[in-house]
Write a protein that holds these residues in place. Structure first.
Motif, PDB file in Angstrom:
ATOM      1  N   LEU A  50       0.813  -1.218   0.000  1.00 24.88           N
ATOM      2  CA  LEU A  50       0.000   0.000   0.000  1.00 24.88           C
ATOM      3  C   LEU A  50       0.845   1.266   0.000  1.00 24.88           C
ATOM      4  O   LEU A  50       0.304   2.372  -0.131  1.00 24.88           O
ATOM      5  N   THR A  51       2.155   1.113   0.201  1.00 20.74           N
ATOM      6  CA  THR A  51       3.024   2.278   0.360  1.00 20.74           C
ATOM      7  C   THR A  51       4.374   2.017  -0.283  1.00 20.74           C
ATOM      8  O   THR A  51       4.692   0.885  -0.656  1.00 20.74           O
ATOM      9  N   THR A  52       5.174   3.073  -0.321  1.00 19.91           N
ATOM     10  CA  THR A  52       6.577   2.900  -0.674  1.00 19.91           C
ATOM     11  C   THR A  52       7.245   2.065   0.420  1.00 19.91           C
ATOM     12  O   THR A  52       6.697   1.916   1.531  1.00 19.91           O
ATOM     13  N   PHE A  53       8.441   1.538   0.138  1.00 23.61           N
ATOM     14  CA  PHE A  53       9.152   0.743   1.152  1.00 23.61           C
ATOM     15  C   PHE A  53       9.844   1.724   2.124  1.00 23.61           C
ATOM     16  O   PHE A  53      11.035   2.019   2.005  1.00 23.61           O
ATOM     17  N   PHE A  54       9.084   2.222   3.094  1.00 28.42           N
ATOM     18  CA  PHE A  54       9.574   3.336   3.941  1.00 28.42           C
ATOM     19  C   PHE A  54      10.746   2.967   4.857  1.00 28.42           C
ATOM     20  O   PHE A  54      11.468   3.882   5.294  1.00 28.42           O
ATOM     21  N   PRO A  55      11.019   1.681   5.179  1.00 34.58           N
ATOM     22  CA  PRO A  55      12.200   1.411   6.016  1.00 34.58           C
ATOM     23  C   PRO A  55      13.520   1.811   5.372  1.00 34.58           C
ATOM     24  O   PRO A  55      14.570   1.705   6.004  1.00 34.58           O
ATOM     25  N   ARG A  56      13.477   2.324   4.137  1.00 35.24           N
ATOM     26  CA  ARG A  56      14.732   2.794   3.556  1.00 35.24           C
ATOM     27  C   ARG A  56      15.110   4.191   4.059  1.00 35.24           C
ATOM     28  O   ARG A  56      16.165   4.708   3.722  1.00 35.24           O
ATOM     29  N   TRP A  57      14.206   4.804   4.866  1.00 38.93           N
ATOM     30  CA  TRP A  57      14.511   6.117   5.445  1.00 38.93           C
ATOM     31  C   TRP A  57      14.509   6.039   6.971  1.00 38.93           C
ATOM     32  O   TRP A  57      13.629   5.377   7.559  1.00 38.93           O
ATOM     33  N   TYR A  58      15.411   6.766   7.598  1.00 34.25           N
ATOM     34  CA  TYR A  58      15.457   6.823   9.060  1.00 34.25           C
ATOM     35  C   TYR A  58      14.682   8.046   9.550  1.00 34.25           C
ATOM     36  O   TYR A  58      14.839   9.142   9.010  1.00 34.25           O
ATOM     37  N   MET A  65       6.749   8.113  11.015  1.00 32.71           N
ATOM     38  CA  MET A  65       6.431   7.247   9.870  1.00 32.71           C
ATOM     39  C   MET A  65       5.048   6.603  10.015  1.00 32.71           C
ATOM     40  O   MET A  65       4.680   5.762   9.191  1.00 32.71           O
ATOM     41  N   ASP A  66       4.309   6.976  11.035  1.00 33.16           N
ATOM     42  CA  ASP A  66       3.041   6.281  11.298  1.00 33.16           C
ATOM     43  C   ASP A  66       2.028   6.397  10.154  1.00 33.16           C
ATOM     44  O   ASP A  66       1.121   5.567  10.039  1.00 33.16           O
ATOM     45  N   ALA A  67       2.196   7.411   9.306  1.00 33.90           N
ATOM     46  CA  ALA A  67       1.267   7.551   8.178  1.00 33.90           C
ATOM     47  C   ALA A  67       1.383   6.376   7.208  1.00 33.90           C
ATOM     48  O   ALA A  67       0.480   6.141   6.397  1.00 33.90           O
ATOM     49  N   PHE A  68       2.478   5.630   7.286  1.00 30.22           N
ATOM     50  CA  PHE A  68       2.649   4.488   6.383  1.00 30.22           C
ATOM     51  C   PHE A  68       1.984   3.210   6.916  1.00 30.22           C
ATOM     52  O   PHE A  68       1.988   2.184   6.234  1.00 30.22           O
ATOM     53  N   TYR A  69       1.466   3.268   8.142  1.00 28.50           N
ATOM     54  CA  TYR A  69       0.877   2.073   8.764  1.00 28.50           C
ATOM     55  C   TYR A  69      -0.653   2.104   8.675  1.00 28.50           C
ATOM     56  O   TYR A  69      -1.262   3.184   8.664  1.00 28.50           O
ATOM     57  N   GLU A  70      -1.253   0.912   8.676  1.00 28.91           N
ATOM     58  CA  GLU A  70      -2.721   0.784   8.720  1.00 28.91           C
ATOM     59  C   GLU A  70      -3.130   0.547  10.172  1.00 28.91           C
ATOM     60  O   GLU A  70      -2.568  -0.329  10.838  1.00 28.91           O
ATOM     61  N   ARG A  71      -4.110   1.305  10.639  1.00 29.72           N
ATOM     62  CA  ARG A  71      -4.615   1.120  12.017  1.00 29.72           C
ATOM     63  C   ARG A  71      -5.772   0.133  12.043  1.00 29.72           C
ATOM     64  O   ARG A  71      -6.089  -0.438  13.074  1.00 29.72           O
TER      65      ARG A  71
END
Ligand code: CDT
Length: 314
Positions: A50-58, A65-71
């Motif tokens: 659903l998102t870019t692979f955000f773990p590539r950024w610190y 980074m919570d906007a990349f997670y689904e609640r």
């Protein structure tokens, strides 16, 4: 008697950081519709689809980074996937970042779900083998901070669904034989597996030329050694400057690749998968009950890292 599932491995091209959930979900819906038109009952999407692979950024504050997670799943932007699945009578596997409130605490997981043809969640899996590192390593061209952004899952389950026994795994899990074997010991007939694999591995650039070979090697071995189908699905292409391998494919219990994507963009690879093909492997060479020797395998669960024998005395 044959037990057929028509499966679509739904590769995705890059998802940029600026892309909204709704934009991405539109791409997933296009895959669902095309797969349905091609007679499929199951669509397999990649890891973190659903998102870019955000773990590539610190981010110093992990909550940035919570906007990349689904609640919730389904949530407001993903409900349409479930509704469409139900309307079309087509199930799906979906990888996403999960933010859960459990035991009075926030937990973050790299998660996949399996959704049935009725639009209901059949099962959930949380990634066990988190690769990469937990601290910022600025020397890298890009980060791989899965150990920072996620807690590990604790189990490999299987579910009765789609007329067979299905299991789930995520990306780095595919490199570990234990992943397949634990599901094989529960009778897995098809293992669904999404991945995000950079071509370049900063700590071991000498492996880069072999990244596709290793991708297929591990999944083909896992399929054959457990007499199971494996559906491996990439998020591919140049995502935010990071080149990701493609190589999406569907692997038969023989270990042979029977369908594959040829691009690094949004593309379906489709196969007519007969689950009964597992039987000839499960009943002969890999008849576990007859041939396995668990009494010789104690170290597999007792020991994590390798311990060498004592050096020879001089
Ligand atoms: N997403 C994921 O698990 N990727 C890993 C990269 C390993 S290099 C740190 C993989 O096994 O493909």
């Amino acid at each position: 008697m044959s037990r057929i599932i028509n499966v679509a491995a739904a590769q995705l091209g890059p998802i940029e950081r600026s892309h909204s959930r709704c934009e991405v979900v539109e791409r997933l819906l296009a895959h669902l519709r095309e797969a349905h038109a091609m007679g499929c009952q199951l669509v397999v999407f990649p890891e973190l689809a659903l998102t870019t692979f955000f773990p590539r950024w610190y981010a110093e504050d992990i909550a940035e980074m919570d906007a990349f997670y689904e609640r919730q799943m389904p949530g407001p932007e993903t409900q349409i996937l479930f509704d469409t699945a139900k309307k079309l009578g087509i199930g799906f596997y979906l990888g996403y970042a999960e933010l859960a409130h459990e035991a009075g605490r926030v937990h973050r997981y790299n998660t996949a779900i399996l959704v049935g043809q009725n639009g209901e969640i059949v099962g959930k899996y949380r990634k066990v083998h988190l690769p990469g590192h937990a601290a910022h390593e600025p020397w890298r061209a890009f980060q791989h901070l899965e150990k920072y952004y996620f807690e590990p899952g604790e189990r490999f389950d299987v579910w009765r669904a789609f007329g067979g026994v299905l299991g789930m795994a995520l990306c780095n899990d595919r490199r570990w034989p234990e992943t397949y074997r634990v599901m094989g010991l529960q009778g897995a007939e098809m293992i669904l597996l999404g991945y995000n694999t950079p071509v370049h591995n900063p700590p071991a650039p000498e492996h880069d030329d072999l990244s596709m070979f290793h991708n297929h090697l591990v999944m083909q071995a896992g399929a054959y050694q457990n007499g199971t189908w494996v559906v491996g699905v990439a998020k591919a292409g140049n995502e935010a400057g990071c080149e990701m391998i493609g190589g999406t494919c569907i692997i038969a219990p023989s270990g042979e690749i029977v369908a594959a994507c040829s691009t690094k963009g949004d593309e379906l690879a489709i196969a007519r998968c007969d689950l009964s093909l597992c039987d000839s492997y499960k009943n002969t060479t890999f008849n576990f009950e007859r041939h396995r020797r668990p009494e010789a395998y104690g170290l597999i669960t007792e020991r994590r890292g390798a311990v060498l024998p004592a050096p020879l005395a001089a």
